[in-house]
Design a protein around this motif. Sequence first.
Motif, PDB file in Angstrom:
ATOM      1  N   ARG A  86       0.735  -1.481   0.252  1.00 53.85           N
ATOM      2  CA  ARG A  86      -0.308   0.002   0.068  1.00 53.85           C
ATOM      3  C   ARG A  86       0.763   1.196  -0.154  1.00 53.85           C
ATOM      4  NH1 ARG A  86      -3.720  -2.976   3.467  1.00 53.85           N
ATOM      5  NH2 ARG A  86      -2.405  -2.134   5.076  1.00 53.85           N
ATOM      6  N   HIS A  87       1.567   0.977   0.614  1.00 52.71           N
ATOM      7  CA  HIS A  87       2.890   2.485   1.121  1.00 52.71           C
ATOM      8  C   HIS A  87       3.443   2.279  -0.940  1.00 52.71           C
ATOM      9  CE1 HIS A  87       5.841   4.928   2.576  1.00 52.71           C
ATOM     10  NE2 HIS A  87       6.779   4.751   1.663  1.00 52.71           N
ATOM     11  N   ILE A  88       4.041   1.524  -1.005  1.00 47.68           N
ATOM     12  CA  ILE A  88       4.700   1.643  -2.381  1.00 47.68           C
ATOM     13  C   ILE A  88       3.729   2.287  -3.432  1.00 47.68           C
ATOM     14  CG2 ILE A  88       5.156   0.978  -4.331  1.00 47.68           C
ATOM     15  CD1 ILE A  88       6.850  -1.759  -3.259  1.00 47.68           C
ATOM     16  N   ALA A  89       2.230   1.810  -3.712  1.00 43.26           N
ATOM     17  CA  ALA A  89       1.265   2.540  -4.446  1.00 43.26           C
ATOM     18  C   ALA A  89       1.477   3.712  -4.000  1.00 43.26           C
ATOM     19  CB  ALA A  89      -0.049   1.408  -4.605  1.00 43.26           C
ATOM     20  N   GLU A  90       0.841   4.055  -2.919  1.00 37.89           N
ATOM     21  CA  GLU A  90       1.176   6.009  -2.699  1.00 37.89           C
ATOM     22  C   GLU A  90       1.798   6.559  -2.682  1.00 37.89           C
ATOM     23  OE1 GLU A  90       0.490   6.049   1.537  1.00 37.89           O
ATOM     24  OE2 GLU A  90      -1.321   5.080   1.777  1.00 37.89           O
ATOM     25  N   ILE A  91       3.233   6.058  -3.378  1.00 41.90           N
ATOM     26  CA  ILE A  91       4.376   7.154  -3.917  1.00 41.90           C
ATOM     27  C   ILE A  91       5.108   6.951  -4.882  1.00 41.90           C
ATOM     28  CG2 ILE A  91       4.804   6.946  -0.833  1.00 41.90           C
ATOM     29  CD1 ILE A  91       7.885   4.865  -1.256  1.00 41.90           C
ATOM     30  N   TRP A  92       4.687   5.643  -5.511  1.00 43.04           N
ATOM     31  CA  TRP A  92       5.737   5.684  -6.733  1.00 43.04           C
ATOM     32  C   TRP A  92       4.617   5.931  -7.155  1.00 43.04           C
ATOM     33  CZ3 TRP A  92       7.081   0.069  -8.948  1.00 43.04           C
ATOM     34  CH2 TRP A  92       7.873   0.595  -9.250  1.00 43.04           C
ATOM     35  N   THR A  93       4.377   6.644  -8.182  1.00 37.96           N
ATOM     36  CA  THR A  93       2.997   7.163  -9.018  1.00 37.96           C
ATOM     37  C   THR A  93       3.492   7.100 -10.491  1.00 37.96           C
ATOM     38  OG1 THR A  93       3.481   9.542  -8.976  1.00 37.96           O
ATOM     39  CG2 THR A  93       1.894   8.426  -7.470  1.00 37.96           C
ATOM     40  N   ASP A  94       4.882   7.183 -10.928  1.00 38.09           N
ATOM     41  CA  ASP A  94       5.476   6.845 -11.941  1.00 38.09           C
ATOM     42  C   ASP A  94       5.788   6.098 -12.558  1.00 38.09           C
ATOM     43  OD1 ASP A  94       6.080   7.182 -14.754  1.00 38.09           O
ATOM     44  OD2 ASP A  94       6.934   9.755 -14.622  1.00 38.09           O
ATOM     45  N   MET A  95       5.774   4.949 -12.997  1.00 38.10           N
ATOM     46  CA  MET A  95       6.532   3.634 -13.427  1.00 38.10           C
ATOM     47  C   MET A  95       7.647   3.324 -13.844  1.00 38.10           C
ATOM     48  SD  MET A  95       4.992   2.300 -10.907  1.00 38.10           S
ATOM     49  CE  MET A  95       3.818   0.543 -10.584  1.00 38.10           C
ATOM     50  N   ARG A  96       7.793   4.751 -14.664  1.00 36.70           N
ATOM     51  CA  ARG A  96       9.250   4.807 -15.926  1.00 36.70           C
ATOM     52  C   ARG A  96      10.212   4.672 -15.015  1.00 36.70           C
ATOM     53  NH1 ARG A  96       8.287  10.161 -19.003  1.00 36.70           N
ATOM     54  NH2 ARG A  96       7.513  10.751 -16.580  1.00 36.70           N
ATOM     55  N   PRO A  97      11.774   3.643 -14.906  1.00 37.82           N
ATOM     56  CA  PRO A  97      12.567   4.132 -14.083  1.00 37.82           C
ATOM     57  C   PRO A  97      12.524   5.313 -14.852  1.00 37.82           C
ATOM     58  CG  PRO A  97      12.464   2.395 -16.561  1.00 37.82           C
ATOM     59  CD  PRO A  97      11.433   3.331 -17.113  1.00 37.82           C
ATOM     60  N   ALA A  98      13.405   5.440 -13.983  1.00 38.27           N
ATOM     61  CA  ALA A  98      14.605   7.441 -13.832  1.00 38.27           C
ATOM     62  C   ALA A  98      14.706   7.450 -14.262  1.00 38.27           C
ATOM     63  CB  ALA A  98      15.286   6.998 -12.522  1.00 38.27           C
ATOM     64  N   SER A  99      16.206   6.459 -15.343  1.00 36.03           N
ATOM     65  CA  SER A  99      16.494   7.068 -16.702  1.00 36.03           C
ATOM     66  C   SER A  99      15.606   8.059 -17.823  1.00 36.03           C
ATOM     67  CB  SER A  99      17.365   5.730 -16.938  1.00 36.03           C
ATOM     68  OG  SER A  99      16.286   5.018 -17.207  1.00 36.03           O
ATOM     69  N   LEU A 100      14.229   6.959 -18.049  1.00 36.85           N
ATOM     70  CA  LEU A 100      13.680   7.513 -18.591  1.00 36.85           C
ATOM     71  C   LEU A 100      13.178   8.334 -18.935  1.00 36.85           C
ATOM     72  CD1 LEU A 100      12.473   7.067 -21.201  1.00 36.85           C
ATOM     73  CD2 LEU A 100      10.230   5.619 -19.857  1.00 36.85           C
ATOM     74  N   ARG A 101      12.272   8.854 -17.694  1.00 40.32           N
ATOM     75  CA  ARG A 101      11.772  10.114 -17.433  1.00 40.32           C
ATOM     76  C   ARG A 101      13.316  11.375 -17.357  1.00 40.32           C
ATOM     77  NH1 ARG A 101      10.416   7.544 -12.112  1.00 40.32           N
ATOM     78  NH2 ARG A 101      11.432   8.582 -10.831  1.00 40.32           N
ATOM     79  N   ARG A 102      14.039  11.550 -17.218  1.00 37.91           N
ATOM     80  CA  ARG A 102      15.156  11.874 -17.567  1.00 37.91           C
ATOM     81  C   ARG A 102      15.383  12.591 -18.170  1.00 37.91           C
ATOM     82  NH1 ARG A 102      16.973   9.528 -12.626  1.00 37.91           N
ATOM     83  NH2 ARG A 102      18.864   8.367 -14.204  1.00 37.91           N
ATOM     84  N   SER A 103      14.998  11.490 -19.778  1.00 38.35           N
ATOM     85  CA  SER A 103      14.769  11.756 -20.714  1.00 38.35           C
ATOM     86  C   SER A 103      13.619  12.150 -21.875  1.00 38.35           C
ATOM     87  CB  SER A 103      15.864  10.553 -21.138  1.00 38.35           C
ATOM     88  OG  SER A 103      15.490  10.246 -23.332  1.00 38.35           O
ATOM     89  N   VAL A 104      12.832  11.799 -21.562  1.00 38.71           N
ATOM     90  CA  VAL A 104      11.633  12.373 -21.813  1.00 38.71           C
ATOM     91  C   VAL A 104      11.582  13.616 -21.224  1.00 38.71           C
ATOM     92  CG1 VAL A 104       9.020  11.989 -21.798  1.00 38.71           C
ATOM     93  CG2 VAL A 104      10.567  10.202 -22.140  1.00 38.71           C
ATOM     94  N   ASP A 105      11.944  14.062 -20.300  1.00 39.67           N
ATOM     95  CA  ASP A 105      12.054  16.043 -19.470  1.00 39.67           C
ATOM     96  C   ASP A 105      13.082  16.309 -20.375  1.00 39.67           C
ATOM     97  OD1 ASP A 105       8.934  14.552 -17.818  1.00 39.67           O
ATOM     98  OD2 ASP A 105      10.894  15.063 -15.921  1.00 39.67           O
ATOM     99  N   GLY A 106      13.703  15.410 -19.993  1.00 35.50           N
ATOM    100  CA  GLY A 106      15.117  16.920 -21.015  1.00 35.50           C
ATOM    101  C   GLY A 106      14.709  17.375 -22.131  1.00 35.50           C
ATOM    102  N   GLN A 107      14.052  16.044 -23.225  1.00 37.91           N
ATOM    103  CA  GLN A 107      13.590  16.606 -24.338  1.00 37.91           C
ATOM    104  C   GLN A 107      12.355  17.101 -24.669  1.00 37.91           C
ATOM    105  OE1 GLN A 107      12.176  12.350 -26.364  1.00 37.91           O
ATOM    106  NE2 GLN A 107      14.928  11.979 -26.313  1.00 37.91           N
ATOM    107  N   ALA A 108      12.062  16.898 -23.926  1.00 34.99           N
ATOM    108  CA  ALA A 108      10.384  18.429 -22.997  1.00 34.99           C
ATOM    109  C   ALA A 108      10.861  19.359 -23.099  1.00 34.99           C
ATOM    110  CB  ALA A 108       9.489  17.706 -22.436  1.00 34.99           C
ATOM    111  N   ALA A 109      11.834  19.640 -22.386  1.00 30.63           N
ATOM    112  CA  ALA A 109      13.118  20.982 -22.427  1.00 30.63           C
ATOM    113  C   ALA A 109      13.357  21.339 -23.360  1.00 30.63           C
ATOM    114  CB  ALA A 109      13.428  21.271 -20.718  1.00 30.63           C
ATOM    115  N   SER A 110      13.982  20.722 -24.165  1.00 32.40           N
ATOM    116  CA  SER A 110      15.029  21.051 -25.238  1.00 32.40           C
ATOM    117  C   SER A 110      13.930  21.446 -26.987  1.00 32.40           C
ATOM    118  CB  SER A 110      15.609  20.483 -25.158  1.00 32.40           C
ATOM    119  OG  SER A 110      15.332  19.133 -25.705  1.00 32.40           O
ATOM    120  N   GLY A 111      12.298  21.401 -26.450  1.00 36.87           N
ATOM    121  CA  GLY A 111      11.401  20.764 -27.587  1.00 36.87           C
ATOM    122  C   GLY A 111      11.939  19.951 -28.642  1.00 36.87           C
TER     123      GLY A 111
END
Length: 112
Positions: A86-111
């Motif tokens: 239950r604790h994990i379900a509350e805190i882990w809301t984005d199942m993507r690996p951190a490296s993928l999140r950083r990559s996607v966020d970096g691409q979005a920021a650079s347009g």
Amino acid sequence: MAGRAVSRAPSGPWRIPPDFAGPAETSAITPDGRPGSVTTHESTSQERFVVVINIEEQHSIWPEGRRIPDGWNALGEAGPREECLRHIAEIWTDMRPASLRRSVDGQAASGR
């Protein structure tokens, strides 16, 4: 597969580290598509677990008192299996690996 800590053998199917207690084997498909097996651990209602996280910020649970596998760290939460999940379900809301999140966020920021 929350709650089931597994590690990939260098040349074979998924397996549990040898110090994991109470394994039970079931059939499965290995990551390369071959038939294999997955070793799981059935917990009792009295058994306690700790919430663990890896470098990719993926969460799981591990039996309390057992050596946590390399690459994973305890978050400090411990308790019965369902409470930890239950604790994990509350805190882990984005199942993507951190490296993928950083990559996607970096691409979005650079347009891109």
